[in-house]
Design a protein around this motif. Structure first.
Motif, PDB file in Angstrom:
ATOM      1  N   GLN A  67     -11.753 -59.454 -10.020  1.00 55.11           N
ATOM      2  CA  GLN A  67     -12.770 -59.272  -8.988  1.00 55.11           C
ATOM      3  C   GLN A  67     -12.721 -60.406  -7.971  1.00 55.11           C
ATOM      4  N   ILE A  68     -12.477 -61.624  -8.449  1.00 53.82           N
ATOM      5  CA  ILE A  68     -12.378 -62.769  -7.532  1.00 53.82           C
ATOM      6  C   ILE A  68     -11.122 -62.657  -6.679  1.00 53.82           C
ATOM      7  N   VAL A  69     -10.006 -62.253  -7.270  1.00 53.64           N
ATOM      8  CA  VAL A  69      -8.763 -62.085  -6.513  1.00 53.64           C
ATOM      9  C   VAL A  69      -8.950 -61.049  -5.412  1.00 53.64           C
ATOM     10  N   ALA A  70      -9.616 -59.926  -5.742  1.00 51.03           N
ATOM     11  CA  ALA A  70      -9.816 -58.844  -4.771  1.00 51.03           C
ATOM     12  C   ALA A  70     -10.986 -59.102  -3.827  1.00 51.03           C
ATOM     13  N   GLU A  71     -11.767 -60.178  -4.083  1.00 51.97           N
ATOM     14  CA  GLU A  71     -12.967 -60.484  -3.280  1.00 51.97           C
ATOM     15  C   GLU A  71     -13.897 -59.273  -3.216  1.00 51.97           C
ATOM     16  N   ARG A  72     -14.138 -58.665  -4.361  1.00 59.91           N
ATOM     17  CA  ARG A  72     -14.963 -57.472  -4.449  1.00 59.91           C
ATOM     18  C   ARG A  72     -16.341 -57.829  -5.009  1.00 59.91           C
ATOM     19  N   ASP A  73     -17.375 -57.579  -4.228  1.00 56.73           N
ATOM     20  CA  ASP A  73     -18.767 -57.818  -4.643  1.00 56.73           C
ATOM     21  C   ASP A  73     -18.983 -59.247  -5.140  1.00 56.73           C
ATOM     22  N   LEU A  74     -18.370 -60.209  -4.451  1.00 59.29           N
ATOM     23  CA  LEU A  74     -18.504 -61.599  -4.896  1.00 59.29           C
ATOM     24  C   LEU A  74     -19.909 -62.138  -4.659  1.00 59.29           C
ATOM     25  N   ASN A  75     -20.581 -61.650  -3.632  1.00 51.56           N
ATOM     26  CA  ASN A  75     -21.946 -62.131  -3.385  1.00 51.56           C
ATOM     27  C   ASN A  75     -22.876 -61.775  -4.547  1.00 51.56           C
ATOM     28  N   ALA A  76     -22.770 -60.531  -5.036  1.00 50.69           N
ATOM     29  CA  ALA A  76     -23.604 -60.119  -6.162  1.00 50.69           C
ATOM     30  C   ALA A  76     -23.233 -60.870  -7.427  1.00 50.69           C
ATOM     31  N   LEU A  77     -21.932 -61.039  -7.673  1.00 49.03           N
ATOM     32  CA  LEU A  77     -21.485 -61.753  -8.870  1.00 49.03           C
ATOM     33  C   LEU A  77     -21.941 -63.210  -8.836  1.00 49.03           C
ATOM     34  N   THR A  78     -21.771 -63.857  -7.695  1.00 49.80           N
ATOM     35  CA  THR A  78     -22.183 -65.251  -7.570  1.00 49.80           C
ATOM     36  C   THR A  78     -23.689 -65.391  -7.708  1.00 49.80           C
ATOM     37  N   GLY A  79     -24.442 -64.448  -7.156  1.00 51.06           N
ATOM     38  CA  GLY A  79     -25.898 -64.503  -7.278  1.00 51.06           C
ATOM     39  C   GLY A  79     -26.355 -64.384  -8.726  1.00 51.06           C
TER      40      GLY A  79
END
Length: 331
Positions: free
Chosen positions: A24-36
């Motif tokens: 998910q980090i490599v693809a930069e997919r939904d990183l805002n939700a994951l980081t939150g």
């Protein structure tokens, strides 16, 4: 567990299915939700552990420590994250700010969750052996162990990004549609007779002179009627021909990307070639540790010396390491 399904137990996904986190980090997919989710989980866990630390002194100290311990980690992250990002930019890595933040937050989440898992043990010794020096050293050891495990997740995540080519300069990587072959040694060189034009007769007693030609190249061949034909040329030639001297070889197991004729070879997966970004990561980890310990000393007290009155902050004198050595000596 699905990478897109929100869950308050993000630590369970990190520990059970860390591969999907890295993807998910490599693809930069939904990183805002994951980081939150990681940020909120870490803050809650650190607040609970901070309350246990401050409970040694008083309920008011427990409340202030519950506020200051999450602040300690977040301020340390805010101070050190720009350095990590700029380190990567200087040496050609292609990490975005969101990817860098998500990677560090994985480490902080693991650290905070391990620390709160040790909270019952810390609370047990608080009740049964309320010695200030021992209690302080015990919890410093717990936080150190938790941080080491969390930073191991950070290095593991960076290694995954390195395998995906995000830590090396962009120009040095094979395009996504370029074929990649595993090659342990250069292709053999075959000796084939030179082409004989139609109607020509070799000198008596002598055959055509052998010519060394790399295997797979276009070779003129004589047919039964004497006409010279050319073998087809493949779309990609072996990578060791591209700019390499004759007899060049690669280490066993090295991944060599096939390039069009004349292109530079690309070696990938060679363990002896560590990108500079990975080396700088270890330097950054040391920097993160020094900044965190100094900030913890600045924000003290977290435990609260029972021989002193409550104070939100103490005067800045001495340093964290001298205090730890002094505590050990007093024991």
């Amino acid at each position: 567990m699905s990478g897109d399904r929100p869950s308050p137990l993000v630590i369970e996904r990190i520990l059970r299915d860390r591969g999907s986190i890295w993807q998910q980090i490599v693809a930069e997919r939904d990183l805002n939700a994951l980081t939150g989710r990681m940020l909120s989980s870490s803050a809650i866990a650190l607040a609970c552990y901070g309350a246990v630390l401050g409970a040694f002194h008083s309920p008011l100290m427990a409340l202030t420590s519950a506020l200051k311990l999450p602040l300690l980690f977040l301020v340390t992250l805010a101070i050190c994250l720009p350095t990590l990002y700029l380190f990567n930019l200087v040496f050609g890595a292609r990490l975005s700010v969101r990817q860098s933040l998500a990677l560090v937050m994985v480490a902080i989440t693991v650290t905070s969750m391990l620390a709160v898992a040790f909270a019952p043990i810390s609370l047990f010794f608080l009740i049964t052996a309320p010695d200030y020096g021992f209690f302080k050293l015990l919890n410093v050891a717990i936080l150190t162990l938790s941080a080491v495990v969390g930073l191991r997740f950070l290095t593991g995540g960076m290694q995954v990004l390195n395998d995906h080519g995000l830590l090396a300069p962009e120009a040095a990587h094979t395009p996504a549609n370029a074929p990649v072959a595993v090659q342990a040694a250069p292709a053999p060189v075959q000796a084939v007779p030179a082409a004989v034009p139609a109607g020509a007769t070799p000198a008596a007693g002598q055959g055509a002179e052998p010519v060394a030609v790399p295997a797979g190249a276009a070779v003129a061949e004589s047919t039964s009627n004497g006409a010279a034909t050319a073998a087809p040329v493949p779309a990609h030639v072996p990578a060791q021909w591209a700019g390499q001297p004759a007899g060049a070889s690669f280490p066993p197991g090295a991944l060599v990307a096939q390039r069009p004729w004349g292109g530079p070879p690309v070696r990938r997966g060679d363990p002896s070639q560590r990108p500079a970004s990975m080396t700088l990561l270890y330097i950054w980890i040391l920097l993160f540790g020094f900044v965190g310990t100094q900030l913890a000393w600045t924000l003290r007290p977290f435990f609260g010396d029972p021989g002193q009155d409550f104070a939100f902050f103490r005067s800045i004198d001495g340093n964290f390491y001298a205090e730890i050595l002094r505590t050990i000596a007093n024991l």
